[in-house]
Scaffold this motif. Sequence first.
Motif, mmCIF file in Angstrom:
data_model
loop_
_atom_site.group_PDB
_atom_site.id
_atom_site.type_symbol
_atom_site.label_atom_id
_atom_site.label_comp_id
_atom_site.label_asym_id
_atom_site.label_seq_id
_atom_site.Cartn_x
_atom_site.Cartn_y
_atom_site.Cartn_z
ATOM 1 N N THR A 16 0.726 -1.301 0.092
ATOM 2 C CA THR A 16 0.025 -0.107 -0.011
ATOM 3 C C THR A 16 0.820 1.274 -0.074
ATOM 4 O OG1 THR A 16 -2.050 -1.195 1.083
ATOM 5 C CG2 THR A 16 -1.795 1.260 1.330
ATOM 6 N N GLU A 19 2.299 1.486 -3.625
ATOM 7 C CA GLU A 19 1.267 2.191 -4.448
ATOM 8 C C GLU A 19 1.234 3.596 -4.219
ATOM 9 O OE1 GLU A 19 -2.676 0.504 -4.976
ATOM 10 O OE2 GLU A 19 -1.807 -1.500 -4.574
ATOM 11 N N ASP A 20 1.116 3.974 -2.976
ATOM 12 C CA ASP A 20 0.916 5.643 -2.637
ATOM 13 C C ASP A 20 2.375 6.260 -3.216
ATOM 14 O OD1 ASP A 20 -1.354 5.100 -1.628
ATOM 15 O OD2 ASP A 20 -0.772 4.947 0.771
ATOM 16 N N ASP A 23 2.390 6.614 -7.100
ATOM 17 C CA ASP A 23 1.224 7.577 -7.256
ATOM 18 C C ASP A 23 2.157 8.895 -7.120
ATOM 19 O OD1 ASP A 23 -1.179 8.958 -8.045
ATOM 20 O OD2 ASP A 23 -1.271 9.293 -5.749
ATOM 21 N N ILE A 86 5.476 -4.540 -4.260
ATOM 22 C CA ILE A 86 4.140 -4.889 -4.441
ATOM 23 C C ILE A 86 4.122 -6.321 -4.985
ATOM 24 C CG2 ILE A 86 2.059 -4.527 -5.919
ATOM 25 C CD1 ILE A 86 2.963 -1.395 -5.963
ATOM 26 N N ALA A 98 -2.069 -3.143 -8.793
ATOM 27 C CA ALA A 98 -1.732 -1.896 -8.373
ATOM 28 C C ALA A 98 -1.597 -0.864 -9.875
ATOM 29 C CB ALA A 98 -0.243 -1.892 -7.821
ATOM 30 N N HIS A 101 -5.275 0.458 -10.018
ATOM 31 C CA HIS A 101 -5.513 1.180 -9.089
ATOM 32 C C HIS A 101 -4.678 2.680 -9.349
ATOM 33 C CE1 HIS A 101 -4.791 2.964 -4.940
ATOM 34 N NE2 HIS A 101 -6.195 3.152 -5.034
ATOM 35 N N ILE A 102 -3.324 2.844 -9.465
ATOM 36 C CA ILE A 102 -2.581 3.818 -9.786
ATOM 37 C C ILE A 102 -3.029 4.662 -10.910
ATOM 38 C CG2 ILE A 102 -0.084 5.037 -10.183
ATOM 39 C CD1 ILE A 102 0.769 2.311 -8.250
#
Length: 128
Positions: A16, A19-20, A23, A86, A98, A101-102
């Motif tokens: 997580t 991923e953040d 981004d 990830i 991922a 999502h990104i």
Amino acid sequence: MTDDPEAAAVLHQRATLAEDAADALLEAIAENEAAGSIFSAVSDGGNLTTWREPGRTRFGPDFSCPVGNSIDADHWADLHRFGEDIYEAGGLDALDEAIMHIVQLAPAQADWRAKVLESVWFDVGRTA
């Protein structure tokens, strides 16, 4: 990937965070894109993966060329490390999720983000 619930929770948290971080880094790259940067090639339909010879891949861009620079190399390495985190947490399925999502976090940059992540993470979990 692990059967230990505590270790799985740590890996999930790490994924997580990765991923953040991916981004945020993609947003910074898009906002501060210098003309000629290796990541600009993606905006023009280019491909970040470079080739040594037919049928043989060298993963990542060629940073020895004049358009590449150490900032590009650092961004590439950071994004690649996030992909590895990830992958470690959930394998190729987690990596694919991922990316989706990104990409969805910045709809205006969706195509560019997808190309960058797919290029940078091309070899994550797929090399021996």
